[in-house]
Design an enzyme around this catalytic site. Structure first.
Site, PDB file in Angstrom:
ATOM      1  CG  HIS A  54      -6.537   7.523   1.282  1.00 58.90           C
ATOM      2  ND1 HIS A  54      -5.642   6.521   0.228  1.00 58.90           N
ATOM      3  CD2 HIS A  54      -6.028   6.637   2.079  1.00 58.90           C
ATOM      4  CE1 HIS A  54      -4.838   5.911   0.506  1.00 58.90           C
ATOM      5  NE2 HIS A  54      -4.508   5.944   2.022  1.00 58.90           N
ATOM      6  CG  ASP A  56       0.453   5.850   2.084  1.00 59.80           C
ATOM      7  OD1 ASP A  56      -1.337   6.149   1.985  1.00 59.80           O
ATOM      8  OD2 ASP A  56       0.565   5.326   3.128  1.00 59.80           O
ATOM      9  CG  HIS A  93      -1.867   0.968   1.393  1.00 54.25           C
ATOM     10  ND1 HIS A  93      -2.774   1.926   0.198  1.00 54.25           N
ATOM     11  CD2 HIS A  93      -2.129   2.734   2.238  1.00 54.25           C
ATOM     12  CE1 HIS A  93      -3.448   2.615   0.648  1.00 54.25           C
ATOM     13  NE2 HIS A  93      -3.096   2.927   2.225  1.00 54.25           N
ATOM     14  CG  ASP A 149      -4.698   3.255   3.997  1.00 53.97           C
ATOM     15  OD1 ASP A 149      -5.427   2.647   5.317  1.00 53.97           O
ATOM     16  OD2 ASP A 149      -4.114   4.033   4.428  1.00 53.97           O
TER      17      ASP A 149
END
Ligand SMILES: [Zn+2]
Length: 1001
Positions: free
Chosen positions: A441, A69, A67, A191
């Site tokens: 996000h 970001d 994951h 997420d």
């Protein structure tokens, strides 16, 4: 990204229908098509590349993933390169290097990749031999893209238009680079902190077969585990005919982490598999035993003989050998037990392979029609603060979206000459990419560290610099005048060097909407009277008013005007109008402000009265419909919990809103007021103390009451964090019900202390009732509807009947322990004592049946406000002072959502019906648009339709079908278009086209 033509030729090869429409076009496109991409073989990717499963066993799908970001604790660049590892150890380039090497070693292995912003950076640095190897991995389904947008967008604070753009950007890169095998089948939002219905609707229309996420309310999850409803069918639109907005949705078992004890990343401490039986630490039996327990226990919470395990987490796989070496062994040793009667089968898999097995199970699924907001991870831990966190960044992102649309449109309308100059040259980021990054996000959500928030804003500012070149080139081409253009980016605080100093200047008002608009222009000036001429040379009404003290305070030394010039500009659809402004010698003095509140301000449409004792708003009247409500409005702050009283105590922070009392403190019971009342403009200026002020405003022809609020620096000398709201208290009998929009589109009903799909145990009477407001919220009863249109995403609620509150600003002194590791305490160079934020709310009072007719266009004007540009002196003789890119305005229900250059002679066009079904008598009906009669300067010579994300022809978009656990109504047949050029739009429908165009003579 370049405007290459690969997408066409790929698609043309698969679509004989399109070849007929576009024969000559595709002929030339195919010539430019790189040969190595023509050999793409889809027979071994996607669902065909899945490993076999074993019937009658529990099949455990191991999904190796990372994951990544697109900015959070570090900037997107720092994450890519692995810079600032002192903040967080993370380097995406090494992850991709390492994973690809490991995939090449063993064809059984699988990996999924999500964020195209990173993959794109990595890809362009690879030598051809590596690109070839990766193409092969993709073609064989060993490396699979999921989601595939530029980033994994936030769902609470994003606007649908920007989400569609960022998905289109990422998916286009995958399509151009990898062809059909690069097209993701699954949407993957593991997420984001709560899930918006409009996102599900968009994903369905983008052709995804299913959607997986990790976070939902803990009560909701407990309930779903009990009823085996962690996998469901989400019906994400009340307007679109099923199954167009139906999306199969799966809740992942463990957030997005591996089961406890099975993390084999270099960042984890779990024991590796030690499988030499001669060694003391041999642990295979123990690992297999623990894994069997974990798998069986997970299977209890799901319906089928298949479960998914997410083997990875934040920025994992930098040394992928650790993970893969252990996963290889896990699969081998667990499956070896089948010989001894074990009923567990483990395999390398991907979300789409798992989804395919669920589809094969032929079950029916419960139907969900609401959304997954708000998200609480425990009783006093509601993630509803980020709906408002970093309000200045949220506004800047919204403004930047308008600028990007303008830039895209003008690139088309101005033709090739708009691309002259530095735009597109070099590799600096375009506004399109900067906006795509900002949808992440932890970007527009406001949950990043301060230096990362600064980086997002810098990217948007740089992107805007690129855009200005395009806009200036295009306006020069369209108007025939290359006079230097100036853009005044500080008009929100009334600063603009040109208008302050100049005795004669022109204002170009560009309107990106497909219908004409009237927009109040407000410019800082120093003379007391001006003449304003429209494009035909006719004088228009204007007014000079003294600049308020509040504005001078927030402007600081960025300008020096003492007055403001106000006039109403009209701009044609998709075009501009030019106004000439000159100082009027010996003209009338500027209007003066009277101290104290007026009894009322009003124009033809609206009257607002004020309480003489308090200076506050007292009532609102719609003069056309003759309806009046009692309405007061004031500012308050919630005292943020500081989280110090016990270890389990929760503080308010960037993510979480936790007031320590349900009653907010009033900032001031009375406002010091002064008013200005002229035929053009009525204003009441209210000061509520040193850090809160407001102007309540009516222009001569506005139907909404404007409230321009200015909040900050929020004082913290008392050691208390503050969450500042404005609250409207009305006589409307709203009975605990209010309404908020989803990503700026469809509206959802909210009920206080209630969730539609489970019995809520309410534990936070304020924070547990907060919802995201992207562009509008309202309350209503049988007679009256009060609608508030916002200028950015904010959190809000209706805690008392008749009341609507909106959180405007937050300043907090503690971290909320959800990862960002900083208190949300914003200061800046201009505001070292704390950020000052300014914004607008637009209020309209209508009967409920007429409300959408008012708020739909109002919100749209507010999102896509006109772009003003200025030139010194009068307009050059012979220049074209007014221009419209359309032959005629589109109907009010139809919005031109996208107009941008796609290929050299082709455009990406999205037409949107912006009304919901049944919300407007006049507009909630189908409309037909004739594509050949759209543009004034371009002839449309070819058309073909795509899915919403423009990465698949619409007639090739075949999604997996899922059956809800309820009787199905027979589907209505969609309305057929009258002809290939005339397209029908039904309520809330967006249709995406590529148009081949030629200049119109
Ligand atoms: Zn994340």
């Amino acid at each position: 990204m370049s405007h290459d033509l690969c997408l066409y030729s790929k698609m043309a090869a698969l679509s004989p229908v399109l070849v007929l429409t576009y024969l000559s076009y595709f002929h030339s496109a195919v010539l430019s098509f790189p040969l190595d991409q023509q050999s793409h073989d889809t027979s071994s990717c996607g669902y065909k590349s899945c490993h076999a499963t074993v019937p009658n066993m529990l099949n455990v799908h191991l999904v190796p993933h990372t994951h990544d970001d697109v900015g959070w604790l570090k900037t997107v660049d720092q994450y890519f390169y692995g810079g600032r590892n002192d903040i967080q150890h993370a380097g995406v380039q090494y992850i991709l290097d390492s994973v690809v090497g490991q995939l090449l070693q063993n064809p059984e292995r699988r990996f999924i990749y999500v964020e195209t912003a990173f993959f794109y950076r990595w890809w362009k640095n690879q030598p051809p031999s590596m690109q070839k190897a990766v193409r092969q991995l993709v073609d064989q389904g060993r490396l699979e893209f999921v989601n595939g947008g530029w980033c994994m967008s936030d769902e609470a604070t994003t606007h649908y238009s920007a989400v569609i753009d960022q998905m289109t950007l990422g998916l286009r890169f995958l399509n151009d680079t990898f062809g059909p095998c690069g097209r993701p089948r699954v949407a993957w939002h593991i997420d984001p902190f709560g899930h918006a219905r409009e996102h599900a609707s968009m994903f369905a229309q983008m052709g995804y077969d299913g959607f997986f996420f990790g976070r939902l309310d803990y009560q909701d999850r407990d309930n779903r585990i009990r009823t085996l409803d962690q996998e469901l069918l989400w019906r994400a639109s009340e307007s679109l005919e099923p199954p167009y907005a139906d999306l199969f949705t799966g809740i992942l078992p463990n957030g997005y982490n591996p089961p406890k004890g099975f993390c084999w990343d270099q960042s984890c401490d779990d024991a590796p598999i030690m499988d030499d039986p001669d060694l003391e630490d041999y642990n295979v039996d123990d690992v297999v035993q623990r894994f069997t327990v974990a798998a069986n226990s997970q299977a209890m919470a799901y319906k089928t003989k298949h479960i998914i395990m997410t083997m990875g987490s934040d920025f994992q796989y930098e040394n992928a050998n650790l993970w893969y070496k252990n996963l290889d062994k896990l699969i081998r040793y667990v499956n070896a037990r089948q010989a001894n009667g074990s009923r567990i089968n483990v395999l390398y898999s991907t979300p789409s392979c798992y989804l395919q097995e669920l589809h094969h199970s032929n079950l029916t699924w419960t139907l969900k029609t609401d959304d997954f907001f708000p998200y609480a991870d425990n009783a006093h831990n509601f993630w509803t603060g980020y709906f408002t966190s970093r309000p200045a960044l949220k506004r800047y992102e919204r403004v930047s979206n308008g600028r990007l649309q303008t830039c895209n449109q003008l690139e088309v309308l101005g033709g090739p000459s708009s691309r002259k100059g530095p735009f597109g040259a070099g590799d600096s980021e375009t506004l399109r990419e900067a906006m795509a990054v900002a949808q992440h996000h932890d970007a527009v959500s406001g949950t990043e560290k301060q230096h990362v928030a600064n980086d997002y804003a810098r990217r948007l500012a740089n992107g805007w610099q690129h855009c200005q070149v395009v806009v200036s080139n295009s306006l020069a081409a369209l108007s025939g005048s290359s006079a230097g253009r100036i853009y005044c980016d500080n008009l929100n605080v009334s600063a603009c060097p040109l208008t302050e100093a100049s005795k004669k200047f022109s204002v170009n008002v560009y309107n990106s909407l497909a219908r004409p608009v009237v927009w109040p222009v407000r410019l800082p000036v120093n003379a007391s009277a001006y003449t304003v001429l429209d494009a035909t040379g006719t004088p228009v009404d204007c007014q000079v008013v003294p600049m308020s003290k509040a504005t001078q305070q927030v402007r600081k030394d960025r300008g020096y005007a003492v007055n403001e010039l106000v006039f109403q500009a009209q701009a044609p659809p998709l075009g501009y109008s030019t106004y000439s402004v000159s100082v009027l010698q010996n003209g009338p003095p500027s209007a003066s402000a009277k101290s104290g509140p007026p009894a009322a301000i009003e124009n033809k449409f609206v009257r607002a009265t004020f309480d003489p004792a308090t200076g506050l708003l007292d009532s609102l009247t719609n003069l056309e419909t003759q309806q009046t409500i009692k309405l007061t409005q004031n500012f308050y702050w919630y005292n943020a919990s500081d989280g110090k009283s016990s270890i389990s105590d929760q503080a308010s922070g960037a993510y979480i809103f936790r007031p320590n009392s349900s009653s907010p403190f009033i900032i001031s019971c009375t406002a010091e007021t002064e008013s200005i009342q002229t035929p053009e403009l009525q204003e009441v200026r209210q000061q509520f103390g040193p850090w809160v002020s407001q102007v309540i405003r009516l222009h001569s022809n506005s139907k909404a009451l404007e409230m321009e609020w200015t909040v900050g620096p929020v004082p913290i000398a008392d050691g208390q964090g503050k969450e500042v709201i404005t609250r409207l208290d009305s006589s409307i009998a709203s009975s605990g019900v209010f309404y908020t929009d989803s990503n700026g589109r469809e509206v959802l009903q909210r009920k206080k202390d209630f969730r539609p799909t489970w019995d809520l145990k309410q534990t936070e009477p304020v924070a547990g009732n907060y919802y995201p407001i992207n562009s509008r919220a309202y309350i209503k009863d049988d007679k009256d509807q009060l609608t508030v249109v916002t200028d950015r995403s904010q959190g809000g609620s209706s805690i008392h009947d008749g009341s609507l509150e909106i959180m405007l600003h937050r300043r907090l002194l503690h971290d909320d322990w959800r990862g960002v590791g900083e208190p949300l305490n914003e200061t800046s160079g201009v505001f070292p004592l704390g950020l000052v934020v300014r914004g607008r709310l637009l209020l309209s009072l209508t009967p409920p049946a007429l409300a959408a007719d008012a708020h739909r266009p109002l919100a749209q004007e507010n999102v896509l406000q006109p772009l003003l540009s200025f030139t010194e002196g009068g307009p050059p003789p012979g220049s074209l002072l007014e221009f419209s890119g359309l032959q005629a305005a589109l109907p009010p229900a139809v919005h031109l959502l996208t107009l941008s250059q796609w290929g050299q002679d082709s455009l990406l066009v999205r037409l949107e019906h912006q009304f919901q079904t049944k919300e407007s008598k006049e507009h909630s009906v189908p409309f037909t648009v004739n594509l050949q009669k759209l543009f004034s300067t371009l002839k449309v010579v070819g058309v073909s339709e795509l899915n919403l994300s423009a990465n698949q022809w619409i007639d090739e978009m075949k999604r997996l079908d899922w059956r809800p656990k309820m009787a199905l109504k027979p589907l209505r047949k969609p309305l057929g278009d009258p002809s290939v050029w005339e397209v029908i739009l039904t309520p809330m429908q967006i249709r995406t086209f590529i148009l081949r165009v030629a200049p119109r003579r």
